[in-house]
Scaffold this active site. Structure first.
Site, PDB file in Angstrom:
ATOM      1  N   LYS A 258      71.478  40.652  39.072  1.00 45.26           N
ATOM      2  CA  LYS A 258      70.105  40.386  38.654  1.00 45.26           C
ATOM      3  C   LYS A 258      70.050  39.431  37.461  1.00 45.26           C
ATOM      4  CE  LYS A 258      67.839  43.319  41.370  1.00 45.26           C
ATOM      5  NZ  LYS A 258      66.735  42.916  42.261  1.00 45.26           N
TER       6      LYS A 258
ATOM      7  N   ARG B 225      43.091  58.897  33.217  1.00 47.40           N
ATOM      8  CA  ARG B 225      43.097  57.439  33.388  1.00 47.40           C
ATOM      9  C   ARG B 225      43.167  56.991  34.842  1.00 47.40           C
ATOM     10  NH1 ARG B 225      47.126  55.810  28.387  1.00 47.40           N
ATOM     11  NH2 ARG B 225      46.358  57.427  27.032  1.00 47.40           N
TER      12      ARG B 225
ATOM     13  N   HIS C 194      38.200  65.865  33.697  1.00 46.28           N
ATOM     14  CA  HIS C 194      38.716  64.787  34.544  1.00 46.28           C
ATOM     15  C   HIS C 194      39.328  65.330  35.829  1.00 46.28           C
ATOM     16  CE1 HIS C 194      37.801  62.004  31.377  1.00 46.28           C
ATOM     17  NE2 HIS C 194      38.521  62.700  30.514  1.00 46.28           N
TER      18      HIS C 194
ATOM     19  N   LYS D  11      59.740  59.435  39.833  1.00 52.73           N
ATOM     20  CA  LYS D  11      58.501  59.966  39.257  1.00 52.73           C
ATOM     21  C   LYS D  11      57.522  60.438  40.322  1.00 52.73           C
ATOM     22  CE  LYS D  11      59.030  56.216  36.057  1.00 52.73           C
ATOM     23  NZ  LYS D  11      58.382  55.044  35.459  1.00 52.73           N
TER      24      LYS D  11
ATOM     25  N   ARG E  81      53.481  46.116  27.381  1.00 49.81           N
ATOM     26  CA  ARG E  81      53.736  47.375  26.694  1.00 49.81           C
ATOM     27  C   ARG E  81      54.571  47.065  25.460  1.00 49.81           C
ATOM     28  NH1 ARG E  81      55.161  47.230  31.688  1.00 49.81           N
ATOM     29  NH2 ARG E  81      53.796  48.838  32.423  1.00 49.81           N
TER      30      ARG E  81
ATOM     31  N   PRO F 174      54.368  60.868  31.760  1.00 46.99           N
ATOM     32  CA  PRO F 174      55.383  61.553  32.561  1.00 46.99           C
ATOM     33  C   PRO F 174      56.418  60.595  33.146  1.00 46.99           C
ATOM     34  CG  PRO F 174      53.276  61.520  33.717  1.00 46.99           C
ATOM     35  CD  PRO F 174      53.033  60.942  32.362  1.00 46.99           C
ATOM     36  N   GLU F 175      57.653  60.803  32.778  1.00 47.00           N
ATOM     37  CA  GLU F 175      58.769  60.139  33.427  1.00 47.00           C
ATOM     38  C   GLU F 175      59.556  61.237  34.144  1.00 47.00           C
ATOM     39  OE1 GLU F 175      60.763  57.346  30.784  1.00 47.00           O
ATOM     40  OE2 GLU F 175      58.932  57.065  29.628  1.00 47.00           O
TER      41      GLU F 175
END
Length: 331
Positions: free
Chosen positions: A205, A143, A102, A61, A315, A2-3
């Site tokens: 940045k 998870r 779960h 999120k 990732r 989910p984003e």
DNA sequence: CCCCTCTCCTGATCGC
DNA sequence: TGCGATCAGGAGAGGG
């Protein structure tokens, strides 16, 4: 995973079905699901019980339930902050449905339609198929990266300050942000989102641009999938340093990420009208239109070059070596 | 302050 | 058939 678009779909489903409902009791079945609530599971359960859902809101999120205290006046004084992590779901289920494997947290909602005992102006407007009768809100999370926590508003908010006029696709009820989410930057669909400010931040940045897209304190709501999609659309290699990218190009990138998330939302937002609010984001409506994520070894949809995959921050990144060169063509 | 690495968790899948 | 390794990744703690 989910984003922002997936979380927004969940928010809408919950908002449609929960507003006006009172939470009778809460049961925490796995301590890890409330690990961010320092006072612990018992405290969380006890403090939620008896409150009524006033609105369901979101930033990036994160989503949260604004609750009113049913005992001492109708004020928004408590927020249940929810993060879905990687695999979290918020399901609305009849109580007789067997527990999910779960299941981590169960909230028992009051019986009867939401108009009963609400503010007197009706419960769940315009929602056909909103379940009446006993209902449970279940947090299911394989998870266990997600979880619930509580926050109190510094000053109790009168309910009028939280507007519920969700007029367009991305507008949601607004009001104060819980203090524990103050570090989360506005997402591109937030009225408070200021893209010029985000670009200015990025220009300072000295760090890879993809890393910055994923940094929720810079701009929120973007995860690995939409970061790769936006970078592909803007033809930018994610390893480029943010401070080396022009203002024009950074705007292009943020516009692209926003556009991709909006189309994902348009597709996903059409299928949550039942009592079953699926949150997983893996239902696959949008998968077919992904241009970068998961496409290693496949031809780039723009130029045909074979797409690559590379490890990044524990990732993966997916990109087209021709459309998204490591350095700008002029060096 | 800034930037980056590591860790938490479970289930599917793969190679041997 | 079993078993260990690998992968998925959001967010925050902590290190340099």
């Amino acid at each position: 995973m989910p984003e922002l678009p997936e979380v927004e779909v969940v928010r809408r489903g919950l908002d449609a079905h929960l507003v006006g409902r009172r939470i009778e009791s809460v049961e925490v079945l796995h301590p890890r699901a409330v690990r961010r609530h320092i006072p612990g599971a018992d405290d969380l359960a006890a403090r939620i019980a008896g409150h009524r859902v006033h609105a369901v809101r979101r930033r990036g999120k994160y989503l949260w339930l604004d609750l009113t205290d049913g005992r001492s006046g109708d004020r928004v004084d408590l927020a249940v902050i929810v993060h879905l992590g990687m695999s979290g779901q918020m399901l609305l289920q009849p109580p007789d449905k067997p527990d999910e494997k779960h299941l981590r947290i169960r909230a028992v909602l009051d019986v009867g339609d939401a108009a009963d005992g609400a503010d007197g102006e009706g419960g769940v407007p315009g929602v056909s198929g909103a379940p009446a009768g006993p209902l449970e809100l279940r947090f299911v999370d394989q998870r266990t990266f997600g979880g619930w926590m509580l926050d109190t508003y510094a000053e109790a908010q009168p309910p009028e300050s939280v507007s519920a006029q969700a007029t367009s696709a991305c507008v949601q009820p607004f009001g104060p942000i819980p203090a524990s989410l103050a570090h989360i930057a506005p997402d591109p669909f937030d009225p408070a989102y200021d893209q010029r400010a985000v670009v200015a931040t990025l220009r300072r940045k000295h760090s890879e641009i993809k890393r910055q897209l994923l940094d929720q304190t810079v701009v929120s709501g973007i995860g690995n999938i939409y970061a790769d999609e936006g970078l592909w659309a803007a033809r930018i290699n994610g390893t480029r340093l943010a401070d080396s990218i022009s203002v024009r190009k950074l705007n292009e990138l943020l516009d692209a990420v926003t556009a991709v998330m909006r189309s994902a939302l348009d597709v996903g937002g059409t299928s949550f009208d039942s009592l079953y609010v699926n949150v997983n984001g893996e239902s696959g409506y949008f998968e077919r239109s992904l241009n970068a994520y998961g496409r290693q070894g496949l031809p780039c949809r723009r130029c045909g070059t074979v797409m690559r995959r590379e490890a990044f921050m524990n990732r993966s990144s997916f990109w087209c070596p021709k459309c998204q060169p490591r350095r700008s063509p002029r060096g």
